[in-house]
Scaffold this motif. Structure first.
Motif, mmCIF file in Angstrom:
data_model
loop_
_atom_site.group_PDB
_atom_site.id
_atom_site.type_symbol
_atom_site.label_atom_id
_atom_site.label_comp_id
_atom_site.label_asym_id
_atom_site.label_seq_id
_atom_site.Cartn_x
_atom_site.Cartn_y
_atom_site.Cartn_z
ATOM 1 N N ASP A 209 26.579 15.084 35.601
ATOM 2 C CA ASP A 209 25.852 14.935 34.486
ATOM 3 C C ASP A 209 24.422 15.886 34.841
ATOM 4 O OD1 ASP A 209 27.245 13.060 33.453
ATOM 5 O OD2 ASP A 209 26.344 11.479 34.263
ATOM 6 N N ALA A 210 24.010 16.325 33.620
ATOM 7 C CA ALA A 210 22.961 17.249 33.375
ATOM 8 C C ALA A 210 21.710 16.592 34.336
ATOM 9 C CB ALA A 210 22.330 17.237 31.974
ATOM 10 N N PRO A 211 21.329 17.479 35.137
ATOM 11 C CA PRO A 211 20.105 16.837 36.162
ATOM 12 C C PRO A 211 18.847 16.567 35.460
ATOM 13 C CG PRO A 211 20.165 19.199 36.345
ATOM 14 C CD PRO A 211 21.595 18.939 35.401
ATOM 15 N N GLU A 212 18.067 15.649 35.807
ATOM 16 C CA GLU A 212 16.823 15.350 35.224
ATOM 17 C C GLU A 212 15.866 16.324 35.333
ATOM 18 O OE1 GLU A 212 15.103 11.754 36.727
ATOM 19 O OE2 GLU A 212 16.959 10.518 36.453
ATOM 20 N N ALA A 213 15.957 17.282 36.458
ATOM 21 C CA ALA A 213 15.107 18.353 36.678
ATOM 22 C C ALA A 213 15.332 19.439 35.582
ATOM 23 C CB ALA A 213 15.553 19.198 37.985
ATOM 24 N N LEU A 214 16.479 19.558 34.850
ATOM 25 C CA LEU A 214 16.476 20.595 33.817
ATOM 26 C C LEU A 214 15.888 20.082 32.647
ATOM 27 C CD1 LEU A 214 18.062 23.033 32.849
ATOM 28 C CD2 LEU A 214 20.045 21.655 32.117
ATOM 29 N N HIS A 215 15.890 18.817 32.254
ATOM 30 C CA HIS A 215 15.343 18.167 31.106
ATOM 31 C C HIS A 215 13.722 18.227 31.306
ATOM 32 C CE1 HIS A 215 18.486 15.990 28.831
ATOM 33 N NE2 HIS A 215 18.957 15.996 30.163
ATOM 34 N N ALA A 216 13.220 18.371 32.553
ATOM 35 C CA ALA A 216 11.939 18.134 33.108
ATOM 36 C C ALA A 216 11.285 19.676 32.795
ATOM 37 C CB ALA A 216 11.447 17.639 34.427
ATOM 38 N N MET A 217 11.934 20.662 33.243
ATOM 39 C CA MET A 217 11.442 21.929 33.053
ATOM 40 C C MET A 217 11.404 22.469 31.676
ATOM 41 S SD MET A 217 10.996 23.336 35.941
ATOM 42 C CE MET A 217 10.813 25.013 35.678
ATOM 43 N N VAL A 218 12.430 21.912 31.018
ATOM 44 C CA VAL A 218 12.626 22.355 29.505
ATOM 45 C C VAL A 218 11.283 22.005 28.754
ATOM 46 C CG1 VAL A 218 13.520 21.996 27.307
ATOM 47 C CG2 VAL A 218 15.177 22.917 29.181
ATOM 48 N N ASP A 219 10.797 20.565 29.175
ATOM 49 C CA ASP A 219 9.830 20.141 28.374
ATOM 50 C C ASP A 219 8.409 20.689 28.968
ATOM 51 O OD1 ASP A 219 11.372 18.390 27.169
ATOM 52 O OD2 ASP A 219 11.211 16.807 28.650
ATOM 53 N N LEU A 220 8.192 21.200 29.949
ATOM 54 C CA LEU A 220 7.090 21.848 30.592
ATOM 55 C C LEU A 220 6.958 23.312 30.032
ATOM 56 C CD1 LEU A 220 7.379 20.607 34.302
ATOM 57 C CD2 LEU A 220 5.663 20.008 32.429
ATOM 58 N N ILE A 221 7.944 23.888 29.580
ATOM 59 C CA ILE A 221 7.958 25.367 29.277
ATOM 60 C C ILE A 221 7.444 25.481 27.735
ATOM 61 C CG2 ILE A 221 9.233 27.668 29.191
ATOM 62 C CD1 ILE A 221 11.041 26.388 31.386
ATOM 63 N N ALA A 222 6.297 26.474 27.534
ATOM 64 C CA ALA A 222 5.799 26.630 26.163
ATOM 65 C C ALA A 222 6.806 27.455 25.313
ATOM 66 C CB ALA A 222 4.450 27.252 26.485
ATOM 67 N N HIS A 223 7.474 28.271 25.789
ATOM 68 C CA HIS A 223 8.077 29.436 25.123
ATOM 69 C C HIS A 223 9.590 28.589 24.885
ATOM 70 C CE1 HIS A 223 5.172 32.194 26.231
ATOM 71 N NE2 HIS A 223 5.554 32.186 27.640
ATOM 72 N N PRO A 224 10.414 29.190 24.067
ATOM 73 C CA PRO A 224 11.781 28.771 23.793
ATOM 74 C C PRO A 224 12.419 28.430 24.975
ATOM 75 C CG PRO A 224 11.140 30.628 22.247
ATOM 76 C CD PRO A 224 10.346 30.387 23.182
ATOM 77 N N ALA A 225 13.090 27.284 25.206
ATOM 78 C CA ALA A 225 13.898 26.916 26.460
ATOM 79 C C ALA A 225 14.935 26.002 26.056
ATOM 80 C CB ALA A 225 13.248 26.574 27.593
ATOM 81 N N TYR A 226 15.994 26.102 26.686
ATOM 82 C CA TYR A 226 17.161 24.933 26.517
ATOM 83 C C TYR A 226 18.102 24.992 27.648
ATOM 84 C CZ TYR A 226 19.575 29.247 24.885
ATOM 85 O OH TYR A 226 20.184 30.484 24.796
ATOM 86 N N GLY A 227 18.766 23.802 27.792
ATOM 87 C CA GLY A 227 19.691 23.716 28.788
ATOM 88 C C GLY A 227 21.034 23.670 28.511
#
Length: 262
Positions: free
Chosen positions: A103-121
């Motif tokens: 499954d998608a790792p929690e770290a991926l969700h966390a990084m996307v939330d922390l980035i101010a620029h467009p980001a997605y997993g």
């Protein structure tokens, strides 16, 4: 054991790249494009009959060493070579050990939330599994409404993508070649084949490009977009893979003043 679909794709892939090669000694009269099977077999040091059987999708055993020689004879890129070994169901002796995926790792969700620029997993089928508000504003309607928010279906079937992406045809062609590299590692997932078949039915251009058998590694670079509210904007794209889930990827778009690369 390789499936019939894998054998068929392997045969198509080898033939497509064989026909794209330049003969060592071109002649005036030549009905066959690129290399003949006999010429490819000679380059790779394998039997011509065995080479023909692979292209025909027959259930023949292919050793890693034979695939290594075949990849060199076809002058494959690293991404194309990885795809060749995936289709053949063999481990490339020169490749690093694969990382299991789930499954998608929690770290991926966390990084996307922390980035101010467009980001997605993205998951292994290129469905967006998480994204931030900046990405949603840039890629509406891809990241709006119910899922699965598949990037390929957005690019190839929605008019909004054609309006957003300058030089849409070339960008879409490269995107699909990048996806094919991942597709070779997802053949055990029936959803992967179902996605490709659906897109072939929905988009004639997708079907046309898919049959070209092009494979490239996903790389970063400058990406331009024509946003309906912001006009022409440029980003530098970066793609990262979580070490614990190598078939997921984090895509980040950092604002740039440069012009889009071709």
């Amino acid at each position: 054991m390789r499936s019939e679909e894998q054998r068929r794709l392997l045969g198509q892939f080898i033939r497509s790249h064989r026909e794209a090669l330049t003969p060592d000694m071109p002649t005036a009269r030549r009905r066959t494009p690129g290399l003949r099977r006999e010429e490819l077999a000679a380059r790779a040091g394998i039997g011509a009959t065995w080479c023909a059987w692979i292209e025909q999708g027959r259930d023949v055993s292919v050793s890693p060493e034979a695939l290594r020689r075949l990849a060199m004879a076809l002058a494959l890129t690293p991404a194309e070579r990885a795809y060749l070994f995936e289709l053949a169901g063999r481990r490339d002796p020169d490749a690093p050990a694969p990382t299991p995926a789930a499954d998608a790792p929690e770290a991926l969700h966390a990084m996307v939330d922390l980035i101010a620029h467009p980001a997605y997993g993205l998951d292994r089928l290129w469905n967006a599994c998480c994204w931030n508000e900046a990405a949603q504003q840039l890629f509406a309607p891809w990241l709006e409404g119910d899922g699965p928010h598949n990037l390929l279906r957005y690019v190839f079937t929605q008019d909004a993508a054609r309006a957003l992406i300058p030089d849409w045809e070339n960008r879409a062609t490269r995107l699909l070649a990048e996806f094919r590299a991942d597709y070779g590692r997802a053949l055990d997932d029936p959803r992967a084949l179902a996605l490709v078949e659906r897109l072939k039915a929905e988009s004639p251009f997708f079907a046309q490009v898919w049959d070209r058998q092009a494979v490239v590694a996903r790389e970063g670079g400058l990406r331009g977009f024509v946003h309906p509210a912001q006009g022409l904007i440029a980003y530098r794209q970066h793609t990262l893979h979580p070490t614990e889930r190598s078939d997921y990827k984090l895509v980040v778009l950092v604002p740039s003043e440069g012009q889009e690369e071709g």
